[in-house]
Design a protein around this motif. Structure first.
Motif, PDB file in Angstrom:
ATOM      1  N   HIS A   5       0.813  -1.211   0.000  1.00 18.70           N
ATOM      2  CA  HIS A   5       0.000   0.000   0.000  1.00 18.70           C
ATOM      3  C   HIS A   5       0.854   1.272   0.000  1.00 18.70           C
ATOM      4  O   HIS A   5       0.321   2.368   0.103  1.00 18.70           O
ATOM      5  N   ARG A   6       2.165   1.109  -0.132  1.00 17.36           N
ATOM      6  CA  ARG A   6       3.060   2.272  -0.090  1.00 17.36           C
ATOM      7  C   ARG A   6       3.581   2.591  -1.486  1.00 17.36           C
ATOM      8  O   ARG A   6       3.723   1.700  -2.325  1.00 17.36           O
ATOM      9  N   THR A   7       3.870   3.853  -1.707  1.00 16.26           N
ATOM     10  CA  THR A   7       4.392   4.317  -2.994  1.00 16.26           C
ATOM     11  C   THR A   7       5.696   5.068  -2.781  1.00 16.26           C
ATOM     12  O   THR A   7       5.744   6.026  -2.000  1.00 16.26           O
ATOM     13  N   PHE A   8       6.728   4.620  -3.455  1.00 10.13           N
ATOM     14  CA  PHE A   8       8.027   5.300  -3.433  1.00 10.13           C
ATOM     15  C   PHE A   8       8.231   5.953  -4.811  1.00 10.13           C
ATOM     16  O   PHE A   8       8.164   5.268  -5.840  1.00 10.13           O
ATOM     17  N   VAL A   9       8.467   7.245  -4.806  1.00  3.44           N
ATOM     18  CA  VAL A   9       8.667   7.995  -6.046  1.00  3.44           C
ATOM     19  C   VAL A   9      10.129   8.408  -6.150  1.00  3.44           C
ATOM     20  O   VAL A   9      10.721   8.898  -5.173  1.00  3.44           O
ATOM     21  N   ILE A  10      10.702   8.213  -7.323  1.00  2.00           N
ATOM     22  CA  ILE A  10      12.083   8.600  -7.602  1.00  2.00           C
ATOM     23  C   ILE A  10      12.057   9.656  -8.704  1.00  2.00           C
ATOM     24  O   ILE A  10      11.553   9.397  -9.795  1.00  2.00           O
ATOM     25  N   VAL A  11      12.580  10.827  -8.398  1.00  2.00           N
ATOM     26  CA  VAL A  11      12.641  11.906  -9.383  1.00  2.00           C
ATOM     27  C   VAL A  11      14.067  11.977  -9.908  1.00  2.00           C
ATOM     28  O   VAL A  11      14.996  12.353  -9.186  1.00  2.00           O
ATOM     29  N   GLY A  12      14.244  11.598 -11.166  1.00  2.00           N
ATOM     30  CA  GLY A  12      15.564  11.587 -11.773  1.00  2.00           C
ATOM     31  C   GLY A  12      15.812  10.264 -12.467  1.00  2.00           C
ATOM     32  O   GLY A  12      15.846   9.219 -11.810  1.00  2.00           O
ATOM     33  N   ALA A  16      21.680   6.921 -10.581  1.00  2.00           N
ATOM     34  CA  ALA A  16      21.290   6.852  -9.166  1.00  2.00           C
ATOM     35  C   ALA A  16      19.833   6.437  -9.023  1.00  2.00           C
ATOM     36  O   ALA A  16      19.489   5.566  -8.207  1.00  2.00           O
ATOM     37  N   GLY A  17      18.953   7.047  -9.811  1.00  2.00           N
ATOM     38  CA  GLY A  17      17.540   6.710  -9.731  1.00  2.00           C
ATOM     39  C   GLY A  17      17.262   5.288 -10.161  1.00  2.00           C
ATOM     40  O   GLY A  17      16.483   4.567  -9.522  1.00  2.00           O
ATOM     41  N   ALA A  18      17.893   4.842 -11.259  1.00  2.00           N
ATOM     42  CA  ALA A  18      17.663   3.486 -11.764  1.00  2.00           C
ATOM     43  C   ALA A  18      18.164   2.437 -10.783  1.00  2.00           C
ATOM     44  O   ALA A  18      17.502   1.414 -10.557  1.00  2.00           O
ATOM     45  N   LYS A  19      19.325   2.686 -10.181  1.00  2.00           N
ATOM     46  CA  LYS A  19      19.867   1.711  -9.218  1.00  2.00           C
ATOM     47  C   LYS A  19      19.065   1.720  -7.916  1.00  2.00           C
ATOM     48  O   LYS A  19      18.950   0.689  -7.253  1.00  2.00           O
ATOM     49  N   ALA A  20      18.479   2.851  -7.576  1.00  2.00           N
ATOM     50  CA  ALA A  20      17.602   2.886  -6.399  1.00  2.00           C
ATOM     51  C   ALA A  20      16.364   2.030  -6.642  1.00  2.00           C
ATOM     52  O   ALA A  20      15.941   1.248  -5.775  1.00  2.00           O
ATOM     53  N   ALA A  21      15.756   2.168  -7.815  1.00  2.00           N
ATOM     54  CA  ALA A  21      14.582   1.352  -8.153  1.00  2.00           C
ATOM     55  C   ALA A  21      14.927  -0.132  -8.138  1.00  2.00           C
ATOM     56  O   ALA A  21      14.174  -0.953  -7.597  1.00  2.00           O
ATOM     57  N   GLU A  22      16.067  -0.467  -8.728  1.00  2.00           N
ATOM     58  CA  GLU A  22      16.510  -1.866  -8.743  1.00  2.00           C
ATOM     59  C   GLU A  22      16.684  -2.399  -7.320  1.00  2.00           C
ATOM     60  O   GLU A  22      16.275  -3.520  -7.001  1.00  2.00           O
ATOM     61  N   THR A  23      17.275  -1.580  -6.447  1.00  2.00           N
ATOM     62  CA  THR A  23      17.533  -2.010  -5.073  1.00  2.00           C
ATOM     63  C   THR A  23      16.246  -2.186  -4.285  1.00  2.00           C
ATOM     64  O   THR A  23      16.124  -3.117  -3.480  1.00  2.00           O
ATOM     65  N   GLY A  31       5.576  -2.467  -2.880  1.00  2.00           N
ATOM     66  CA  GLY A  31       4.684  -1.354  -3.198  1.00  2.00           C
ATOM     67  C   GLY A  31       4.966  -0.779  -4.573  1.00  2.00           C
ATOM     68  O   GLY A  31       5.728  -1.331  -5.372  1.00  2.00           O
ATOM     69  N   ARG A  32       4.347   0.352  -4.868  1.00  2.00           N
ATOM     70  CA  ARG A  32       4.564   1.024  -6.156  1.00  2.00           C
ATOM     71  C   ARG A  32       5.930   1.701  -6.167  1.00  2.00           C
ATOM     72  O   ARG A  32       6.318   2.363  -5.200  1.00  2.00           O
ATOM     73  N   VAL A  33       6.633   1.538  -7.263  1.00  2.00           N
ATOM     74  CA  VAL A  33       7.881   2.267  -7.510  1.00  2.00           C
ATOM     75  C   VAL A  33       7.674   3.067  -8.788  1.00  2.00           C
ATOM     76  O   VAL A  33       7.425   2.499  -9.857  1.00  2.00           O
ATOM     77  N   ILE A  34       7.758   4.374  -8.660  1.00  2.00           N
ATOM     78  CA  ILE A  34       7.550   5.272  -9.794  1.00  2.00           C
ATOM     79  C   ILE A  34       8.853   6.018 -10.064  1.00  2.00           C
ATOM     80  O   ILE A  34       9.400   6.674  -9.170  1.00  2.00           O
ATOM     81  N   LEU A  35       9.353   5.918 -11.276  1.00  2.00           N
ATOM     82  CA  LEU A  35      10.595   6.574 -11.675  1.00  2.00           C
ATOM     83  C   LEU A  35      10.284   7.622 -12.744  1.00  2.00           C
ATOM     84  O   LEU A  35       9.737   7.289 -13.802  1.00  2.00           O
TER      85      LEU A  35
END
Length: 420
Positions: A5-12, A16-23, A31-35
């Motif tokens: 039920h949680r959403t993590f948003v990555i701006v960029g 750095a952003g792509a490796k954060a999403a992968e991790t 939860g949702r991962v939005i890049l």
């Protein structure tokens, strides 16, 4: 079930952003991962833009962090070619330029940096270039090839890492190159005069001309075509293309508008974050070029614009967002390739921080390791055409212990033994 039920948003949309999403996915976040990235290309790595891809040795597809299909497979929602125009910390939402509002539980700002612009007449001419994005490298690659075919001249403003790597690539295509630099040597503020001369000689051997102690004051041309550049000492240089390689500025406008703590430009700029890469807002983190992090090992705040910081900082921020205990204490690291010279640099030794430079190896053959020290303690080390020594160099930096200077300079003494 809590994560779902949680959403993590990555701006960029960079490394750095792509490796954060992968991790996040590798650590089991469901939860949702939005890049969100403001370029239409999928996230890519920047080193090839001034190295292998620019020189024509690597194909364009080699620069991407993941295969395009990976994002759907990992259930990462991509918003490419989209700009975030606002962060509402009270509502915990971000607004995109086309009006979409996205809620977040945790937010990562990995907005990177923009190239600094020349503030002189003539910068609007079509032959003036910057190198920061893949689209820049696409254009510049064609420009260098054309200059090489036509015996054209490229003038580079700035003898930093980007300027020197582009100079090497341009010479590989056969273009004539002049580098204009206000300091007396290349990389003067990065590695000091002791090593700057090494790079002067390297590039001169390959036909690059340097004009030190000067700055561009005007770019002249006609009908949108660059003809020449003028410098503040009254000289004029022919130019059919100009590259502004005078550094980059962290993209902090979004964070500033949101009221997050920043570091002033005099101290490097960037978004102020703690050792876990958390900003002044406990639900917002920052990583990569834009983050000015309190470094536990070095005891100061650093903003590092190098590949390894994005590669490792994105995952560290992702783990911190998940509530893990994170202390981001990586020794700063970067690498460069110019002609037949390859190097790796570990540590942090800005001007004025060191009192001695020690070299081991053969400077004439450009096979050496150079150390910057303060009170006999190693602050940084650069290995030039010497390999498999990054780990012991970083161990010397981490230990903070005084070293025997004679042993440090002696290639017959294993670096690893200096830690004992």
């Amino acid at each position: 079930m809590v994560d779902a039920h949680r959403t993590f948003v990555i701006v960029g949309g960079g490394l750095a952003g792509a490796k954060a999403a992968e991790t996040l996915r590798a650590e089991g976040f469901t939860g949702r991962v939005i890049l969100i990235g403001d370029e239409r290309d999928h996230p890519y790595e920047r080193p090839p833009l001034s190295k292998g891809y620019l020189s024509g040795k690597e194909e364009r597809d080699s620069v991407f962090v993941h295969e395009p299909a990976w994002y759907a497979q990992a259930d990462v929602e991509l918003h490419l070619g989209q700009t975030v125009v606002a962060v509402d910390r009270d509502a915990k939402s971000v607004t995109l330029g086309e009006g979409t509002v996205l809620h977040y539980d945790k937010l990562l700002l990995a907005t990177g940096a923009d190239p600094r612009r020349l503030d002189i007449p003539g910068t609007g001419l079509a032959g003036v270039h910057h190198l920061r994005r893949l689209a820049h490298a696409d254009r510049l690659r064609h420009v260098l090839a054309a200059l090489g075919r036509d015996n054209g001249h490229l003038v580079i403003a700035g003898a930093g890492w980007i300027g020197l790597e582009v100079a090497a690539a341009a010479r590989g295509y056969g273009a004539e190159v002049t580098v204009v630099e206000p300091e007396p040597t290349p990389l003067h503020q990065v590695i000091g005069p002791e090593l700057g001369q090494v790079f002067t000689e390297l590039h001169r051997e390959h036909g690059v001309r340097f004009h030190f102690g000067a700055r561009l004051t005007e770019i002249t041309g006609q009908d949108g075509v660059v003809f020449a550049v003028r410098t503040d000492d009254g000289e004029e240089h022919p130019a059919h293309g100009v590259l502004a390689a005078i550094g980059a500025a962290p993209r902090t406008a979004l964070a500033e508008a949101a009221g997050l703590g920043l570091v002033d430009r005099a101290h490097g700029g960037g978004i102020a974050v703690d050792a876990s890469l958390r900003t002044s807002d406990p639900d917002i983190y920052a990583a990569g070029d834009v983050a000015a992090a309190q470094h536990p090992l070095l005891g100061s705040r650093l903003r590092v614009e190098h590949w390894a910081n994005a590669l490792n900082g994105g995952p560290a921020a992702a783990r911190a967002m998940l509530g893990q205990d994170v202390s981001y204490d990586r020794v700063p690291y970067f690498f460069s390739d110019q002609y037949d010279l390859g190097l790796e640099y570990s540590g942090w030794a800005p001007p004025g921080s060191y009192d001695q430079v020690v070299m081991r190896g053969d400077a004439g053959k450009r096979q050496m390791i150079v150390f910057w020290l303060k009170d006999r303690r190693v602050l940084a080390g650069m290995n030039i055409n010497v390999w498999d020594v990054t780990d012991p160099i970083q161990q010397l930096i981490r230990s903070g212990a005084p070293v025997d200077l004679e042993a440090l300079a002696d290639p017959s003494v294993p670096l690893g033994s200096l830690n004992s």
